[in-house]
Scaffold this motif. Structure first.
Motif, mmCIF file in Angstrom:
data_model
loop_
_atom_site.group_PDB
_atom_site.id
_atom_site.type_symbol
_atom_site.label_atom_id
_atom_site.label_comp_id
_atom_site.label_asym_id
_atom_site.label_seq_id
_atom_site.Cartn_x
_atom_site.Cartn_y
_atom_site.Cartn_z
ATOM 1 N N GLU A 241 -11.352 -43.719 41.479
ATOM 2 C CA GLU A 241 -11.019 -44.354 40.187
ATOM 3 C C GLU A 241 -12.213 -44.268 39.233
ATOM 4 O O GLU A 241 -12.576 -45.251 38.573
ATOM 5 C CB GLU A 241 -10.590 -45.821 40.401
ATOM 6 C CG GLU A 241 -9.465 -46.020 41.404
ATOM 7 C CD GLU A 241 -8.119 -45.459 40.951
ATOM 8 O OE1 GLU A 241 -8.008 -44.998 39.804
ATOM 9 O OE2 GLU A 241 -7.183 -45.473 41.779
ATOM 10 N N ASN A 242 -12.785 -43.083 39.144
ATOM 11 C CA ASN A 242 -14.023 -42.912 38.367
ATOM 12 C C ASN A 242 -13.894 -41.887 37.256
ATOM 13 O O ASN A 242 -14.882 -41.267 36.863
ATOM 14 C CB ASN A 242 -15.171 -42.526 39.309
ATOM 15 C CG ASN A 242 -14.915 -41.214 40.048
ATOM 16 O OD1 ASN A 242 -13.800 -40.703 40.037
ATOM 17 N ND2 ASN A 242 -15.946 -40.692 40.676
ATOM 18 N N ASP A 243 -12.678 -41.679 36.745
ATOM 19 C CA ASP A 243 -12.527 -40.763 35.615
ATOM 20 C C ASP A 243 -13.368 -41.231 34.439
ATOM 21 O O ASP A 243 -13.402 -42.424 34.119
ATOM 22 C CB ASP A 243 -11.058 -40.685 35.176
ATOM 23 C CG ASP A 243 -10.234 -39.772 36.051
ATOM 24 O OD1 ASP A 243 -10.820 -39.013 36.834
ATOM 25 O OD2 ASP A 243 -8.990 -39.821 35.941
ATOM 26 N N THR A 244 -14.024 -40.301 33.799
ATOM 27 C CA THR A 244 -14.808 -40.615 32.605
ATOM 28 C C THR A 244 -13.914 -40.549 31.374
ATOM 29 O O THR A 244 -12.830 -39.961 31.404
ATOM 30 C CB THR A 244 -15.977 -39.625 32.451
ATOM 31 O OG1 THR A 244 -15.453 -38.289 32.383
ATOM 32 C CG2 THR A 244 -16.922 -39.723 33.638
ATOM 33 N N ASP A 245 -14.384 -41.150 30.287
ATOM 34 C CA ASP A 245 -13.653 -41.072 29.025
ATOM 35 C C ASP A 245 -13.471 -39.603 28.636
ATOM 36 O O ASP A 245 -14.400 -38.806 28.714
ATOM 37 C CB ASP A 245 -14.415 -41.797 27.920
ATOM 38 C CG ASP A 245 -14.410 -43.300 28.118
ATOM 39 O OD1 ASP A 245 -13.567 -43.778 28.905
ATOM 40 O OD2 ASP A 245 -15.251 -43.981 27.502
ATOM 41 N N GLY B 213 -11.758 -39.321 41.031
ATOM 42 C CA GLY B 213 -10.891 -39.496 39.878
ATOM 43 C C GLY B 213 -9.896 -40.631 40.039
ATOM 44 O O GLY B 213 -9.912 -41.378 41.022
ATOM 45 N N ASN B 214 -9.015 -40.756 39.048
ATOM 46 C CA ASN B 214 -8.071 -41.867 38.990
ATOM 47 C C ASN B 214 -6.740 -41.519 39.642
ATOM 48 O O ASN B 214 -6.231 -40.404 39.482
ATOM 49 C CB ASN B 214 -7.817 -42.275 37.541
ATOM 50 C CG ASN B 214 -9.005 -42.969 36.917
ATOM 51 O OD1 ASN B 214 -10.086 -43.004 37.512
ATOM 52 N ND2 ASN B 214 -8.822 -43.517 35.727
ATOM 53 N N THR C 227 -11.316 -37.539 30.139
ATOM 54 C CA THR C 227 -10.715 -36.743 31.213
ATOM 55 C C THR C 227 -9.266 -36.432 30.849
ATOM 56 O O THR C 227 -8.507 -37.343 30.531
ATOM 57 C CB THR C 227 -10.755 -37.494 32.554
ATOM 58 O OG1 THR C 227 -12.108 -37.728 32.920
ATOM 59 C CG2 THR C 227 -10.080 -36.679 33.651
ATOM 60 N N ARG D 298 -3.639 -40.673 37.139
ATOM 61 C CA ARG D 298 -3.628 -39.463 36.318
ATOM 62 C C ARG D 298 -2.516 -38.505 36.769
ATOM 63 O O ARG D 298 -2.288 -38.312 37.951
ATOM 64 C CB ARG D 298 -4.981 -38.758 36.398
ATOM 65 C CG ARG D 298 -5.066 -37.570 35.465
ATOM 66 C CD ARG D 298 -6.401 -36.861 35.418
ATOM 67 N NE ARG D 298 -7.457 -37.355 36.251
ATOM 68 C CZ ARG D 298 -8.081 -36.585 37.153
ATOM 69 N NH1 ARG D 298 -7.692 -35.338 37.373
ATOM 70 N NH2 ARG D 298 -9.092 -37.071 37.847
ATOM 71 N N SER E 242 -12.805 -28.479 27.270
ATOM 72 C CA SER E 242 -14.114 -28.382 27.916
ATOM 73 C C SER E 242 -14.730 -27.000 27.679
ATOM 74 O O SER E 242 -14.044 -26.054 27.275
ATOM 75 C CB SER E 242 -13.978 -28.609 29.420
ATOM 76 O OG SER E 242 -13.289 -27.520 30.022
#
Length: 286
Positions: A248-252, A185-186, A254, A189, A134
């Motif tokens: 459960e909203n991690d983006t591609d 997030g998920n 992450t 992970r 990042s």
């Protein structure tokens, strides 16, 4: 003779480190931008505390640039790119300018495992690529390079890439559980962690290593690879609370990787006292 150390960005980790150094009888100097932290350090017994921003230069004349050890464990002024650039890149530039007027045996910069962008739960070590990190992580990598850059005023340099620090007074997951907050997030992970005491011990392990060790970059984590969901479920059970929900909203893209800290164990014989979140959180909850 007593050893001397200056700790920059002497906050959560820095205060624990300062306590260990004082216990060894070292002469400790510290810089912090937080007035309350400055007072806490004085109460702890740190005789020379400077309240200033690392990226500035007004502190240069207040701290002796001839030291056995210098540790830069500054945190970001904010989570923005400007905050990262200000604290890490400009801060490290300021340290290097100050360093030119003296002589330092060992310098160490605490970076972060966030420089590893890998996903899919793969195992990463110090040889793993960091391209694709990042923008904030790229600023950390820039600061790492500045730390490791050779200088006639510097004997050797270390970079420690720390996993997520937790410990007494810093246990965000517990607070989220108690408040019934949803966690972003998920749940699947991997969460790489390091107890603050073990992070401080890793710093000291580098500083006290023999002259044959010329520095370098090391990962520092507790070596366990549990998911965020597993950790939350265990904490909820221990606290007698319902497990909080993940968005459960991690983006591609992450990062989701297991961080190996075998190298520092092999080269410097460091090992964590708290080798899993279970030991660490049990010490907190007790």
């Amino acid at each position: 003779m007593s050893k001397s150390i200056t700790i920059f960005g002497c906050g959560y980790l820095g205060q624990v480190l300062a306590g260990h150094c004082l216990g060894e009888g070292w002469r400790v100097s510290a810089l912090t931008r937080n007035p309350e932290t400055a007072e806490a350090l004085r109460q702890k017994g740190v005789a020379h505390v400077v309240n200033a921003k690392l990226e500035g230069s007004d502190w240069h004349g207040q701290l002796d640039p001839t030291q056995d050890f210098v540790v830069n464990c500054v945190g970001a002024a904010s989570r923005t790119l400007d905050g990262y650039r200000e604290s890490y890149v400009n801060g490290q530039d300021s340290v290097r300018r100050w360093l030119g007027a003296g002589k330092v045996g060992t310098m160490l910069f605490t970076s972060s495992i966030s420089v590893y962008p890998q996903g899919g739960g793969v195992l990463v070590d110090e040889t793993s690529p960091t391209h694709g990190a990042s923008e904030r992580a790229q600023l950390l990598l820039e600061a790492e390079d500045k730390c490791l850059s050779p200088s006639p005023s510097l004997g050797r340099s270390f970079v420690l890439r720390l996993a997520g620090i937790y410990g007494p007074g810093r246990h965000l997951l517990i607070e989220k559980l108690k408040n019934g907050q949803t966690i972003g997030g998920n749940s699947a992970r991997t969460l790489n962690l390091i107890h603050v005491e073990d992070a401080a011990r890793a710093v000291l392990c580098c500083l006290n290593s023999g002259a044959e060790n010329r520095g370098g970059t090391y990962n520092v984590s507790d070596g366990s690879h549990f998911s965020r969901g597993e950790i939350i479920s265990w904490l909820a059970s221990k606290l007698g609370l319902p497990a909080t929900r993940f968005e459960e909203n991690d983006t591609d893209g992450t990062p989701d990787r297991k961080v190996s800290s075998e190298l520092i164990g092999k080269k410097l014989k460091w090992s964590p006292l708290y080798n899993s979140f279970v030991k660490g959180y049990e010490s907190i909850l007790s």
